[in-house]
Motif scaffolding. Sequence first.
Motif, PDB file in Angstrom:
ATOM      1  N   LEU A 191       0.814  -1.205   0.000  1.00  0.00           N
ATOM      2  CA  LEU A 191       0.000   0.000   0.000  1.00  0.00           C
ATOM      3  C   LEU A 191       0.851   1.260   0.000  1.00  0.00           C
ATOM      4  O   LEU A 191       1.868   1.324   0.686  1.00  0.00           O
ATOM      5  CB  LEU A 191      -0.874   0.045   1.249  1.00  0.00           C
ATOM      6  N   GLY A 192       0.384   2.273  -0.748  1.00  0.00           N
ATOM      7  CA  GLY A 192       0.908   3.630  -0.655  1.00  0.00           C
ATOM      8  C   GLY A 192       2.386   3.788  -0.938  1.00  0.00           C
ATOM      9  O   GLY A 192       2.940   3.123  -1.799  1.00  0.00           O
ATOM     10  N   GLY A 193       3.006   4.710  -0.180  1.00  0.00           N
ATOM     11  CA  GLY A 193       4.389   5.079  -0.398  1.00  0.00           C
ATOM     12  C   GLY A 193       4.482   6.190  -1.426  1.00  0.00           C
ATOM     13  O   GLY A 193       3.539   6.965  -1.608  1.00  0.00           O
ATOM     14  N   PHE A 194       5.621   6.278  -2.104  1.00  0.00           N
ATOM     15  CA  PHE A 194       5.746   7.233  -3.197  1.00  0.00           C
ATOM     16  C   PHE A 194       6.722   6.700  -4.226  1.00  0.00           C
ATOM     17  O   PHE A 194       7.570   5.864  -3.929  1.00  0.00           O
ATOM     18  CB  PHE A 194       6.094   8.645  -2.719  1.00  0.00           C
ATOM     19  N   SER A 195       6.571   7.170  -5.478  1.00  0.00           N
ATOM     20  CA  SER A 195       7.361   6.639  -6.593  1.00  0.00           C
ATOM     21  C   SER A 195       8.569   7.518  -6.886  1.00  0.00           C
ATOM     22  O   SER A 195       8.643   8.662  -6.444  1.00  0.00           O
ATOM     23  CB  SER A 195       6.494   6.515  -7.842  1.00  0.00           C
ATOM     24  N   ALA A 196       9.472   6.971  -7.666  1.00  0.00           N
ATOM     25  CA  ALA A 196      10.684   7.701  -8.040  1.00  0.00           C
ATOM     26  C   ALA A 196      10.373   8.890  -8.935  1.00  0.00           C
ATOM     27  O   ALA A 196      11.090   9.877  -8.938  1.00  0.00           O
ATOM     28  CB  ALA A 196      11.649   6.751  -8.748  1.00  0.00           C
ATOM     29  N   SER A 197       9.289   8.807  -9.702  1.00  0.00           N
ATOM     30  CA  SER A 197       8.968   9.877 -10.641  1.00  0.00           C
ATOM     31  C   SER A 197       8.265  11.061  -9.989  1.00  0.00           C
ATOM     32  O   SER A 197       8.183  12.132 -10.566  1.00  0.00           O
ATOM     33  CB  SER A 197       8.097   9.320 -11.772  1.00  0.00           C
ATOM     34  N   ASP A 198       7.736  10.870  -8.778  1.00  0.00           N
ATOM     35  CA  ASP A 198       6.959  11.922  -8.131  1.00  0.00           C
ATOM     36  C   ASP A 198       7.022  11.701  -6.628  1.00  0.00           C
ATOM     37  O   ASP A 198       6.759  10.606  -6.151  1.00  0.00           O
ATOM     38  CB  ASP A 198       5.509  11.847  -8.616  1.00  0.00           C
ATOM     39  N   THR A 199       7.341  12.727  -5.873  1.00  0.00           N
ATOM     40  CA  THR A 199       7.465  12.550  -4.428  1.00  0.00           C
ATOM     41  C   THR A 199       6.137  12.670  -3.689  1.00  0.00           C
ATOM     42  O   THR A 199       6.105  12.616  -2.473  1.00  0.00           O
ATOM     43  CB  THR A 199       8.471  13.554  -3.828  1.00  0.00           C
ATOM     44  N   LYS A 200       5.035  12.849  -4.426  1.00  0.00           N
ATOM     45  CA  LYS A 200       3.728  12.870  -3.782  1.00  0.00           C
ATOM     46  C   LYS A 200       3.348  11.454  -3.364  1.00  0.00           C
ATOM     47  O   LYS A 200       3.751  10.478  -3.992  1.00  0.00           O
ATOM     48  CB  LYS A 200       2.666  13.428  -4.730  1.00  0.00           C
ATOM     49  N   ALA A 201       2.560  11.364  -2.328  1.00  0.00           N
ATOM     50  CA  ALA A 201       2.130  10.059  -1.834  1.00  0.00           C
ATOM     51  C   ALA A 201       1.254   9.354  -2.871  1.00  0.00           C
ATOM     52  O   ALA A 201       0.597   9.992  -3.689  1.00  0.00           O
ATOM     53  CB  ALA A 201       1.359  10.234  -0.529  1.00  0.00           C
ATOM     54  N   LEU A 202       1.252   8.033  -2.800  1.00  0.00           N
ATOM     55  CA  LEU A 202       0.454   7.213  -3.706  1.00  0.00           C
ATOM     56  C   LEU A 202      -0.748   6.620  -2.982  1.00  0.00           C
ATOM     57  O   LEU A 202      -0.686   6.324  -1.792  1.00  0.00           O
ATOM     58  CB  LEU A 202       1.301   6.058  -4.257  1.00  0.00           C
ATOM     59  N   SER A 203      -1.820   6.429  -3.713  1.00  0.00           N
ATOM     60  CA  SER A 203      -2.984   5.717  -3.174  1.00  0.00           C
ATOM     61  C   SER A 203      -3.013   4.276  -3.682  1.00  0.00           C
ATOM     62  O   SER A 203      -3.871   3.494  -3.305  1.00  0.00           O
ATOM     63  CB  SER A 203      -4.284   6.433  -3.558  1.00  0.00           C
ATOM     64  N   ALA A 204      -2.042   3.922  -4.514  1.00  0.00           N
ATOM     65  CA  ALA A 204      -2.004   2.613  -5.169  1.00  0.00           C
ATOM     66  C   ALA A 204      -1.904   1.465  -4.164  1.00  0.00           C
ATOM     67  O   ALA A 204      -1.226   1.571  -3.141  1.00  0.00           O
ATOM     68  CB  ALA A 204      -0.828   2.546  -6.127  1.00  0.00           C
ATOM     69  N   VAL A 205      -2.582   0.362  -4.519  1.00  0.00           N
ATOM     70  CA  VAL A 205      -2.515  -0.872  -3.747  1.00  0.00           C
ATOM     71  C   VAL A 205      -2.330  -2.019  -4.741  1.00  0.00           C
ATOM     72  O   VAL A 205      -3.077  -2.134  -5.701  1.00  0.00           O
ATOM     73  CB  VAL A 205      -3.792  -1.104  -2.910  1.00  0.00           C
ATOM     74  N   ASP A 206      -1.326  -2.845  -4.473  1.00  0.00           N
ATOM     75  CA  ASP A 206      -1.059  -4.009  -5.311  1.00  0.00           C
ATOM     76  C   ASP A 206      -1.094  -5.264  -4.457  1.00  0.00           C
ATOM     77  O   ASP A 206      -0.664  -5.249  -3.296  1.00  0.00           O
ATOM     78  CB  ASP A 206       0.306  -3.887  -5.992  1.00  0.00           C
ATOM     79  N   ARG A 207      -1.606  -6.346  -5.047  1.00  0.00           N
ATOM     80  CA  ARG A 207      -1.737  -7.624  -4.335  1.00  0.00           C
ATOM     81  C   ARG A 207      -0.852  -8.676  -4.996  1.00  0.00           C
ATOM     82  O   ARG A 207      -0.913  -8.875  -6.207  1.00  0.00           O
ATOM     83  CB  ARG A 207      -3.188  -8.090  -4.380  1.00  0.00           C
ATOM     84  N   TYR A 208      -0.033  -9.337  -4.175  1.00  0.00           N
ATOM     85  CA  TYR A 208       0.822 -10.411  -4.667  1.00  0.00           C
ATOM     86  C   TYR A 208       0.211 -11.754  -4.273  1.00  0.00           C
ATOM     87  O   TYR A 208      -0.110 -11.989  -3.113  1.00  0.00           O
ATOM     88  CB  TYR A 208       2.230 -10.301  -4.072  1.00  0.00           C
ATOM     89  N   ASP A 209       0.074 -12.630  -5.260  1.00  0.00           N
ATOM     90  CA  ASP A 209      -0.441 -13.975  -5.034  1.00  0.00           C
ATOM     91  C   ASP A 209       0.732 -14.946  -5.149  1.00  0.00           C
ATOM     92  O   ASP A 209       1.264 -15.157  -6.245  1.00  0.00           O
ATOM     93  CB  ASP A 209      -1.500 -14.319  -6.074  1.00  0.00           C
ATOM     94  N   PRO A 210       1.178 -15.528  -4.027  1.00  0.00           N
ATOM     95  CA  PRO A 210       2.339 -16.419  -4.086  1.00  0.00           C
ATOM     96  C   PRO A 210       2.068 -17.720  -4.843  1.00  0.00           C
ATOM     97  O   PRO A 210       2.998 -18.347  -5.346  1.00  0.00           O
ATOM     98  CB  PRO A 210       2.653 -16.700  -2.611  1.00  0.00           C
ATOM     99  N   MET A 211       0.824 -18.112  -4.964  1.00  0.00           N
ATOM    100  CA  MET A 211       0.507 -19.338  -5.692  1.00  0.00           C
ATOM    101  C   MET A 211       0.767 -19.194  -7.191  1.00  0.00           C
ATOM    102  O   MET A 211       1.195 -20.129  -7.849  1.00  0.00           O
ATOM    103  CB  MET A 211      -0.944 -19.765  -5.447  1.00  0.00           C
ATOM    104  N   SER A 212       0.510 -18.011  -7.734  1.00  0.00           N
ATOM    105  CA  SER A 212       0.733 -17.776  -9.170  1.00  0.00           C
ATOM    106  C   SER A 212       1.969 -16.913  -9.433  1.00  0.00           C
ATOM    107  O   SER A 212       2.278 -16.637 -10.590  1.00  0.00           O
ATOM    108  CB  SER A 212      -0.497 -17.110  -9.794  1.00  0.00           C
TER     109      SER A 212
END
Length: 141
Positions: free
Chosen positions: A40-61
């Motif tokens: 969840l969240g954090g900030f990217s290298a291209s922009d120091t503004k906070a992120l609302s992005a959420v990514d889900r990792y599935d260890p099975m796939s």
Amino acid sequence: YLDLCECYDLDKNELRLVAPMPTKRTGIRVATAGGCIFVLGGFSASDTKALSAVDRYDPMSDSWRTVAPMIYPRRSFGVAMLNGYIYAMGGINGGTYYDSVERYCPKSNRWMLVHPMSIERRAVCSTALDGYIYAAGLAAG
């Protein structure tokens, strides 16, 4: 700013690379639900503004999927799991400090605002215990 993700294999006592995250970022928060890992969240290298992005990792796939974004972009915020929900609380975006708390339901892939904290906080650490979420961090101002 990294997109690398490693998995520790208890049986082999070793780290191995798994699929990289969709976006290089820093200051992320992590939670687990339903056998998956949520970043969840954090900030990217291209922009120091906070992120609302959420990514889900599935260890099975060994794959990542972008899920519903948080309502507020956040960094330096707290995350806790309670009753199957992921809670994100406090944090900052630019010069804005948050007292807001939002809850994610992995089953419906939806975020909703819940009762805010008593004060705005950043550098939040949080945990759930006995049906309550506890949050500590630096107060705004």
